[in-house]
Design a protein around this motif. Sequence first.
Motif, PDB file in Angstrom:
ATOM      1  N   CYS A   1      33.916  45.923  38.260  1.00 13.88           N
ATOM      2  CA  CYS A   1      34.910  44.858  38.127  1.00 13.88           C
ATOM      3  C   CYS A   1      34.252  43.512  37.834  1.00 13.88           C
ATOM      4  O   CYS A   1      34.790  42.702  37.085  1.00 13.88           O
ATOM      5  CB  CYS A   1      35.754  44.776  39.407  1.00 13.88           C
ATOM      6  SG  CYS A   1      37.072  43.532  39.362  1.00 13.88           S
TER       7      CYS A   1
ATOM      8  N   CYS B   1      36.611  37.584  40.069  1.00 15.83           N
ATOM      9  CA  CYS B   1      37.006  38.995  40.010  1.00 15.83           C
ATOM     10  C   CYS B   1      36.821  39.611  41.386  1.00 15.83           C
ATOM     11  O   CYS B   1      35.761  39.474  41.999  1.00 15.83           O
ATOM     12  CB  CYS B   1      36.171  39.740  38.972  1.00 15.83           C
ATOM     13  SG  CYS B   1      36.440  39.124  37.281  1.00 15.83           S
TER      14      CYS B   1
ATOM     15  N   CYS C   1      40.915  46.282  40.656  1.00 11.80           N
ATOM     16  CA  CYS C   1      40.197  45.141  40.089  1.00 11.80           C
ATOM     17  C   CYS C   1      41.171  44.040  39.656  1.00 11.80           C
ATOM     18  O   CYS C   1      42.016  44.268  38.786  1.00 11.80           O
ATOM     19  CB  CYS C   1      39.360  45.601  38.901  1.00 11.80           C
ATOM     20  SG  CYS C   1      38.447  44.273  38.098  1.00 11.80           S
ATOM     21  N   SER C   2      41.046  42.863  40.269  1.00 16.72           N
ATOM     22  CA  SER C   2      41.903  41.721  39.939  1.00 16.72           C
ATOM     23  C   SER C   2      41.062  40.607  39.353  1.00 16.72           C
ATOM     24  O   SER C   2      40.008  40.257  39.900  1.00 16.72           O
ATOM     25  CB  SER C   2      42.618  41.210  41.197  1.00 16.72           C
ATOM     26  OG  SER C   2      43.465  42.207  41.747  1.00 16.72           O
TER      27      SER C   2
ATOM     28  N   LEU D   1      41.127  36.648  38.403  1.00 18.34           N
ATOM     29  CA  LEU D   1      41.841  35.408  38.676  1.00 18.34           C
ATOM     30  C   LEU D   1      41.258  34.284  37.829  1.00 18.34           C
ATOM     31  O   LEU D   1      40.137  33.822  38.074  1.00 18.34           O
ATOM     32  CB  LEU D   1      41.740  35.062  40.162  1.00 18.34           C
ATOM     33  CG  LEU D   1      42.205  36.160  41.142  1.00 18.34           C
ATOM     34  CD1 LEU D   1      41.963  35.726  42.573  1.00 18.34           C
ATOM     35  CD2 LEU D   1      43.667  36.509  40.919  1.00 18.34           C
TER      36      LEU D   1
ATOM     37  N   ALA E   1      40.042  46.200  34.820  1.00 18.74           N
ATOM     38  CA  ALA E   1      41.009  45.246  35.369  1.00 18.74           C
ATOM     39  C   ALA E   1      42.401  45.862  35.457  1.00 18.74           C
ATOM     40  O   ALA E   1      42.911  46.424  34.481  1.00 18.74           O
ATOM     41  CB  ALA E   1      41.043  43.991  34.513  1.00 18.74           C
ATOM     42  N   SER E   2      43.015  45.715  36.629  1.00 19.90           N
ATOM     43  CA  SER E   2      44.392  46.193  36.803  1.00 19.90           C
ATOM     44  C   SER E   2      45.382  45.031  36.802  1.00 19.90           C
ATOM     45  O   SER E   2      46.580  45.227  36.563  1.00 19.90           O
ATOM     46  CB  SER E   2      44.523  46.982  38.101  1.00 19.90           C
ATOM     47  OG  SER E   2      44.277  46.134  39.214  1.00 19.90           O
ATOM     48  N   SER E   3      44.893  43.810  37.081  1.00 20.99           N
ATOM     49  CA  SER E   3      45.762  42.637  37.012  1.00 20.99           C
ATOM     50  C   SER E   3      44.960  41.428  36.554  1.00 20.99           C
ATOM     51  O   SER E   3      43.791  41.263  36.926  1.00 20.99           O
ATOM     52  CB  SER E   3      46.418  42.345  38.373  1.00 20.99           C
ATOM     53  OG  SER E   3      45.465  41.928  39.317  1.00 20.99           O
TER      54      SER E   3
ATOM     55  N   ASN F   1      45.430  37.158  36.085  1.00 23.05           N
ATOM     56  CA  ASN F   1      46.245  35.972  36.326  1.00 23.05           C
ATOM     57  C   ASN F   1      45.676  34.806  35.530  1.00 23.05           C
ATOM     58  O   ASN F   1      44.567  34.327  35.801  1.00 23.05           O
ATOM     59  CB  ASN F   1      46.254  35.638  37.822  1.00 23.05           C
ATOM     60  CG  ASN F   1      47.198  34.502  38.156  1.00 23.05           C
ATOM     61  OD1 ASN F   1      47.541  33.680  37.312  1.00 23.05           O
ATOM     62  ND2 ASN F   1      47.628  34.438  39.413  1.00 23.05           N
TER      63      ASN F   1
ATOM     64  N   SER G   1      49.348  44.497  35.384  1.00 22.99           N
ATOM     65  CA  SER G   1      50.055  43.226  35.522  1.00 22.99           C
ATOM     66  C   SER G   1      49.307  42.118  34.797  1.00 22.99           C
ATOM     67  O   SER G   1      48.098  41.943  34.986  1.00 22.99           O
ATOM     68  CB  SER G   1      50.201  42.863  37.007  1.00 22.99           C
ATOM     69  OG  SER G   1      50.796  41.598  37.165  1.00 22.99           O
TER      70      SER G   1
END
Length: 467
Positions: free
Chosen positions: A23, A33, A39-40, A42, A59-61, A63, A85
């Motif tokens: 990630c 991250c 894995c998000s 930002l 990455a799953s989301s 922002n 997302s």
Amino acid sequence: VTFLCLPPVSFLLLPHALALWACTRSCPSRCTCTQEKSCSVLCDRINMADLPKEFPCEASSINLDKNNLKFLSERAFGTLPSLKSLSLDHNNISFITPGAFKGLPNLVELKMAHNEYIRYLHTRTFTSLKRLVRLDLSDCNLFSMPDRIFIEQTALKELLCFQNNFRRVPGAIRGMENLTHVYLERNRIEAVAYNSLLGLTSLKYLNLQENRINVIHDEAFKDLQQLENFYLNDNLLAELPKQAFKGLSRLKMLNLGGNLLTNVSKTWFSDLVELEVLYLDRNQLCFIEEGAFENLTSLITLHLNSNNLTALPFSVFQPIYFIGRLYLFRNPWECDCSLEWLKEWMENYKLVRDIPCASPSSVAGLDLSEVVYARLNGTCVDPAELNLTTALPDNPTTENKFNILISKLLQQELKEDLVNSTESFRNGTLLDPAESQVSGGYNGFSTGRALLVLLSMYLIQAETGPH
């Protein structure tokens, strides 16, 4: 990847360490991250003007809120097969190239709200987003959407398009049988046509409040048989079709407040057997047709406040035995005997309060709960045009009736005399008719005293019976 490439970790932590490393290894500059469940990435609030060239493949989301992004090119995010997302709220996006979201085959949620420069969307804007479930386009500057823009989004369930400039319900949603929630409030929609909502057979929530709707066609809602929450408040509706809500047997909340309705038809709500909350407040209602509420067998709360209602006949309200809360304030109620039943209902069930009286003048300003209704021969007597609300004795005698009538008439006469600025007293004693005739002519023998004589004769006759 071999174990030699990783930091020393225990074997049990290896899967998590692998995910964390995957990630973070290509985390964009200035972004953060994280790896918790997935894995998000930002990248919000960093004044980003251009998209990063690369995102973590895992990455799953992502922002990207509150940046300065202006343009989305084709395949703007590369290939991210795990992305579920993507949030682009509060940017300055003005143009989205067709195919900008290609390479995101598993995207479930896309948020692009509060981008005030988005005025136009191409038919192929959302190409390849076949698994999209939730799309937020609120508070942009959209005037319309191509009718076939969602041709591939057959899985779409939630569409948020509030606070735009639509003048009609977007034809793009027609026939989308999986849609469950549609938010179209605070637009400029003027009418709901017979075909505006065709095919929305799974819709449970529809918000059309704060538009300019003044016309609703017959059978405009006929396909909304699963609808549970419906907001039509704060529009310009002066009337509704007779069978406006026919077939909406699952509806639980209907808000018609803040319109221009002057009456309530008994045909509007005949199918709403599961309705629990009904808002009719802030209209111009002055009449409710008998039987209007008789099929609302599940109703818990009814809002009738802030209208022009003066009366609420028991025959109109009789079927509502089960209501939990009734709101009637801010109406010009005429607290005559026709509302005596409501006063008793207030006292017995404690489910309604704040019913200020506007008339008659003797009780104006009082709450209905404070009005005392007199009874004469078992019949309710309307509050007189005096500030008198004391009831007669339970078993009034002729003398009691006579004395009360004398009192009322004398007070009325005193009131009239004061208004006419005529001298009514001499040494603290009311002039009798004879003296008045001598000193003041025929006018001294007032209408009140004439009525007093007639009533005296009537009561004596009623007491003694005919001879």
